[in-house]
Design an enzyme around this catalytic site. Structure first.
Site, PDB file in Angstrom:
ATOM      1  N   ASP A 124      -1.707   6.629   6.451  1.00 58.03           N
ATOM      2  CA  ASP A 124      -2.777   5.801   5.905  1.00 58.03           C
ATOM      3  C   ASP A 124      -3.130   4.764   6.975  1.00 58.03           C
ATOM      4  OD1 ASP A 124      -4.378   3.945   4.659  1.00 58.03           O
ATOM      5  OD2 ASP A 124      -2.999   3.486   3.022  1.00 58.03           O
TER       6      ASP A 124
ATOM      7  N   TRP B 202       0.821  -1.218   0.000  1.00 58.63           N
ATOM      8  CA  TRP B 202       0.000   0.000   0.000  1.00 58.63           C
ATOM      9  C   TRP B 202       0.847   1.257   0.000  1.00 58.63           C
ATOM     10  CZ3 TRP B 202      -4.342  -0.520  -2.149  1.00 58.63           C
ATOM     11  CH2 TRP B 202      -5.056  -1.709  -2.024  1.00 58.63           C
TER      12      TRP B 202
ATOM     13  N   LYS C 177     -12.772  -1.650   6.929  1.00 56.54           N
ATOM     14  CA  LYS C 177     -12.123  -2.673   7.753  1.00 56.54           C
ATOM     15  C   LYS C 177     -12.561  -2.533   9.208  1.00 56.54           C
ATOM     16  CE  LYS C 177      -8.638  -2.208   4.311  1.00 56.54           C
ATOM     17  NZ  LYS C 177      -8.868  -3.379   3.505  1.00 56.54           N
TER      18      LYS C 177
HETATM   19  N1  PMP Z   1      -4.404   1.464   2.120  1.00 59.28           N
HETATM   20  C1  PMP Z   1      -4.480   0.323   2.847  1.00 59.28           C
HETATM   21  C2  PMP Z   1      -3.554   0.135   4.000  1.00 59.28           C
HETATM   22  C3  PMP Z   1      -5.422  -0.645   2.498  1.00 59.28           C
HETATM   23  O1  PMP Z   1      -5.508  -1.776   3.196  1.00 59.28           O
HETATM   24  C4  PMP Z   1      -6.289  -0.416   1.407  1.00 59.28           C
HETATM   25  C5  PMP Z   1      -7.360  -1.393   1.013  1.00 59.28           C
HETATM   26  N2  PMP Z   1      -7.152  -2.696   1.252  1.00 59.28           N
HETATM   27  C6  PMP Z   1      -6.145   0.769   0.673  1.00 59.28           C
HETATM   28  C7  PMP Z   1      -5.208   1.691   1.087  1.00 59.28           C
HETATM   29  C8  PMP Z   1      -7.006   1.060  -0.516  1.00 59.28           C
HETATM   30  O2  PMP Z   1      -8.266   1.341  -0.057  1.00 59.28           O
HETATM   31  P1  PMP Z   1      -9.524   1.570  -1.003  1.00 59.28           P
HETATM   32  O3  PMP Z   1      -9.861   0.228  -1.574  1.00 59.28           O
HETATM   33  O4  PMP Z   1     -10.550   2.090  -0.041  1.00 59.28           O
HETATM   34  O5  PMP Z   1      -9.152   2.550  -2.047  1.00 59.28           O
END
Ligand code: PMP
Length: 362
Positions: free
Chosen positions: A173, A103, A197
């Site tokens: 994040d 991420w 989550k």
């Molecule tokens: N950052 C992290 C740490 C994530 O776990 C996720 C989704 N699994 C995201 C960003 C992306 O999130 P979204 O699908 O809401 O765009």
């Protein structure tokens, strides 16, 4: 309810059963209004009540100081990967990132669209199986901000504590660990998290931003992608994702009823300890992926001796009512996501299953 699965999905993920039942009860007729909340105007008093309660609860549960705005934005955390540099990166400054995994890498890639980026520290050489130490951080003095990924959902690593970045705003994040423990918000300039989550269903992203960072972007930024638009309008500039915010409000009420962030952290640690103890006590049959000290209490990643055995583990677990234990396709292995709403009983059932699986295959 006996037909509830043991849900270890990585996100969207398990929600508290009480919350689902409450939503079910209110689904067709919200508090005697004669309609579903989803059928109401977002400008009406009833929806606005829910909207503001969600904000107030988040402020209360995370002790958010008055000089921070709480925003509800659409587009997921992935949109924040762009909004952060679009709004915060000033000319002559660099966007600094800690490269900790899948991420963080996506966040960096997106920031490159808007200017110069720098990597303050990276654990890529260790296959992202650890969080860099504070001593490894080399933050360029001309950084507009330092971005970190509080919990790497795929690799299963988590920052145990956050660095003091002095005058450089810390951006985090927290998509996969917001509200898993109390936070000292004043350490951060900006926090963002997709709700799906720990906070609710997908569709809303929470942004907590220090007021002085809202400012005016140095490049033309579309109205909907400016923090100032949402901040000035209490996240009601346009139609917000009313149902997602309503569900988030129910989850926040649930967290409060559990005793708040500290109580939830205690439960989370108990669940994580149970799983890691099972892994570490298996004599090498199960192997934890993340290094000690970097282990996530939200996403527990582990491996078996062979991919074949891992496939068998997934197959047999599914037959016994376990869902979501297959690791992310990019890294393989196994992953149990144990967010706030995953009950201890599910984790106990998983530990029993793991012991049983080892006895039959060890
Ligand atoms: N950052 C992290 C740490 C994530 O776990 C996720 C989704 N699994 C995201 C960003 C992306 O999130 P979204 O699908 O809401 O765009």
């Amino acid at each position: 309810m006996s037909n509830r699965a043991y849900n270890f999905n990585a996100g969207p993920a398990a929600l508290p059963l009480e919350v689902l039942k409450q939503a079910q009860e209110q689904f067709v007729d919200f508090n005697g209004s004669g309609m579903s909340l989803m059928e109401m105007s977002h400008r009406g008093a009833i929806y606005e009540g829910v909207h503001h309660e969600a904000e107030q609860l988040l402020r209360e549960l995370l002790s958010i100081p008055d000089n921070y705005k709480v925003l509800f934005i659409q587009g997921g955390a992935s949109t924040q990967f762009a909004m952060v540099p679009m709004n915060l990166l000033q000319p002559g400054k660099v966007a600094s990132y800690v490269s900790t995994g899948s991420w963080a890498t996506k966040a960096i890639q997106e920031a490159k669209l808007f200017g110069e980026t720098a990597v303050a520290a990276s654990s890529e050489a260790d296959k992202f199986m650890r969080i860099p130490s504070f001593a490894e951080l080399n933050v360029a003095p001309d950084s507009a901000y330092l971005h970190l990924t509080s919990n790497e959902t795929i690799e299963g690593t988590q920052w145990a504590a956050y660095p003091d970045t002095g005058s450089v705003p810390l951006v985090a994040d927290m998509s996969s660990d917001i509200l898993c423990r109390p936070l000292n918000i004043s350490q951060f300039g900006l926090i963002y998290a997709g709700a799906q989550k720990n906070l609710g269903p997908s569709g809303v992203t929470i942004v907590i931003i220090r007021e002085d960072l809202i400012g005016t972007p140095s490049i033309p930024v579309p109205t909907m992608l400016r923090y100032s638009t949402h901040a000035k309008n209490d996240s009601l500039y346009n139609t917000p994702p009313t149902f997602a915010i309503y569900m988030t409000n129910l989850v926040l009420n649930w967290v409060k009823a559990q005793g708040g962030a500290a109580a939830v952290e205690k439960m989370n640690r108990e669940k994580a300890d149970l799983l890691y103890t099972a892994i570490d006590g298996s004599g090498g049959f199960y192997r934890g992926c993340a290094q000690e000290g970097s282990r996530s209490i939200m996403n527990v990643t582990f491996r078996l001796g062979s991919e074949e055995l891992e496939k068998q583990f997934v197959k047999e677990s599914e037959a016994q009512g376990f869902v979501g234990l297959k690791g992310h396709r990019s890294v393989g292995g196994l992953r149990a996501s144990i967010y706030n709403a995953v009950p201890l009983s599910s984790v106990k059932a998983l530990v029993d299953f793991m012991g049983d699986f080892q006895r039959r295959n060890g």
